[in-house]
Design a protein around this motif. Structure first.
Motif, PDB file in Angstrom:
ATOM      1  N   GLY A   1     107.225 -39.247  36.885  1.00  0.00           N
ATOM      2  CA  GLY A   1     108.343 -38.338  36.643  1.00  0.00           C
ATOM      3  C   GLY A   1     108.235 -36.988  37.313  1.00  0.00           C
ATOM      4  O   GLY A   1     108.921 -36.052  36.910  1.00  0.00           O
ATOM      5  N   CYS A   2     107.382 -36.856  38.339  1.00  0.00           N
ATOM      6  CA  CYS A   2     107.177 -35.533  38.928  1.00  0.00           C
ATOM      7  C   CYS A   2     107.883 -35.394  40.267  1.00  0.00           C
ATOM      8  O   CYS A   2     107.671 -36.188  41.172  1.00  0.00           O
ATOM      9  N   GLU A   3     108.714 -34.348  40.382  1.00  0.00           N
ATOM     10  CA  GLU A   3     109.430 -34.117  41.641  1.00  0.00           C
ATOM     11  C   GLU A   3     108.519 -33.559  42.710  1.00  0.00           C
ATOM     12  O   GLU A   3     108.688 -33.832  43.898  1.00  0.00           O
ATOM     13  N   CYS A   4     107.507 -32.764  42.306  1.00  0.00           N
ATOM     14  CA  CYS A   4     106.651 -32.110  43.311  1.00  0.00           C
ATOM     15  C   CYS A   4     105.895 -33.137  44.146  1.00  0.00           C
ATOM     16  O   CYS A   4     105.442 -32.848  45.241  1.00  0.00           O
ATOM     17  N   CYS A   5     105.790 -34.355  43.627  1.00  0.00           N
ATOM     18  CA  CYS A   5     104.984 -35.369  44.314  1.00  0.00           C
ATOM     19  C   CYS A   5     105.765 -36.143  45.369  1.00  0.00           C
ATOM     20  O   CYS A   5     105.185 -36.960  46.073  1.00  0.00           O
ATOM     21  N   SER A   6     107.083 -35.901  45.479  1.00  0.00           N
ATOM     22  CA  SER A   6     107.890 -36.807  46.298  1.00  0.00           C
ATOM     23  C   SER A   6     107.453 -36.853  47.759  1.00  0.00           C
ATOM     24  O   SER A   6     107.618 -37.878  48.411  1.00  0.00           O
TER      25      SER A   6
ATOM     26  N   ASN B   1      94.331 -33.412  41.044  1.00  0.00           N
ATOM     27  CA  ASN B   1      95.594 -33.434  40.310  1.00  0.00           C
ATOM     28  C   ASN B   1      96.739 -33.332  41.324  1.00  0.00           C
ATOM     29  O   ASN B   1      96.574 -32.741  42.390  1.00  0.00           O
ATOM     30  N   HIS B   2      97.906 -33.854  40.942  1.00  0.00           N
ATOM     31  CA  HIS B   2      99.051 -33.813  41.869  1.00  0.00           C
ATOM     32  C   HIS B   2      99.467 -32.389  42.221  1.00  0.00           C
ATOM     33  O   HIS B   2     100.098 -32.164  43.241  1.00  0.00           O
ATOM     34  N   THR B   3      99.112 -31.427  41.380  1.00  0.00           N
ATOM     35  CA  THR B   3      99.470 -30.025  41.640  1.00  0.00           C
ATOM     36  C   THR B   3      98.516 -29.349  42.619  1.00  0.00           C
ATOM     37  O   THR B   3      98.766 -28.221  43.046  1.00  0.00           O
TER      38      THR B   3
HETATM   39 ZN   LIG Z   1     103.702 -33.737  41.282  1.00  0.00          ZN
END
Ligand SMILES: [Zn+2]
Ligand SMILES: [Zn+2]
Ligand SMILES: [Zn+2]
Length: 267
Positions: free
Chosen positions: A19-24, A238-240
């Motif tokens: 559900g994370c947009e930053c990962c697209s 982490n994805h961030t």
């Molecule tokens: Zn992300």
């Protein structure tokens, strides 16, 4: 030949995270995992993630002789069920982990079946001898909600440290200098916790709920790679973590960021 292949380099949630947009725009990373091939060609998997299928394909392997677990946080264990009768229908796989981890497996209905059906044979020890390689468990402080946490030292002619998670360097090193600690264990390749780059990375959450030493701090402690130093490879991202986009802050000091498929010969 003894070798280790990096099969996953992300924190438990993987990249992209649900559900994370930053990962697209980010390259996919699987939850952290290693494959160890011993001197007789035996296959030993570190961590059992839900991406086991892709990870074994990446490793070029269809079954494993054993599984090592560091601790019970979700990304490290949520693939255990894939060994059971619904999927691999494995039998007699050695399960190397701590006593507290075995006790948790026994108390968890989904997992206790894996023991009663003979999928896994738990083997609790602090030192495991495999053909041409020993694996030593080192307890490190990490949020012990479900189980304790062990890093692993994989020792053949060269020594590789697998330390995907821990809370703080202060607690792990107990007053020692990081470089001296790695030298003490004669580490040639250190795969270490690189979850967050900085301590204020989780914008909408209290980061103290999920403590990890930030990469920034680790880099300050270790500085530039010097003559005679081993390799340090940051994993469990982490994805961030901005290192998912740009590795320069690590590579300009002579260290590395883990990538799926990286391999290390230990003999
Ligand atoms: Zn992300
Ligand atoms: Zn983790
Ligand atoms: Zn953890």
């Amino acid at each position: 030949m003894v070798s280790v292949t990096l099969l996953g380099t992300a924190q438990d949630g993987g990249v992209p995270q649900v559900g994370c947009e930053c990962c697209s725009n980010l390259t996919q990373r699987y939850p952290v995992s290693l494959g160890l091939t011993d001197a007789d060609g035996g296959k030993h998997l570190f961590e059992a993630t839900r991406h086991l299928g892709e990870q074994l394909r990446l490793w070029g392997c269809t079954e494993v002789d054993s599984v090592f677990l560091t601790h019970a946080h979700i990304g490290h264990v949520d693939g255990l069920g894939l060994f059971g009768k619904e999927t691999m229908a494995a039998k007699g796989v050695n399960l190397y982990c701590s006593k507290s981890m075995v006790e948790l497996i026994e108390r968890t209905p989904h997992w206790s079946n894996l023991l009663s059906e003979g999928v896994f044979i738990p083997r609790v020890a602090s030192l495991y001898q495999l053909p041409g390689v020993t694996v030593e468990a080192i307890e490190v402080p990490h949020r012990a909600e479900l189980s304790d946490m062990h890093a692993y030292l994989i020792k053949a002619e060269k020594t590789l440290l697998f330390l995907p998670d821990h809370d703080t360097w202060q607690e792990t090193l107990r007053g020692h200098d990081l470089r001296a600690w790695l030298n003490h264990f004669e580490v040639d390749i250190a795969l270490i916790d690189g979850t967050f780059y900085s301590s204020d990375e989780l914008k909408h959450r209290d980061q103290s709920e999920v403590p990890h030493p930030p990469v920034e701090q680790t880099l300050q402690m270790i500085g530039e790679r010097r003559e005679g130093d081993g390799e340090i490879v940051f994993i469990h991202l982490n994805h961030t973590n901005p290192l998912c986009r740009d590795e320069t802050p690590v590579t300009e000091l002579g260290w590395k960021v883990g990538k799926e498929g990286m391999s290390f010969n230990l003999s």
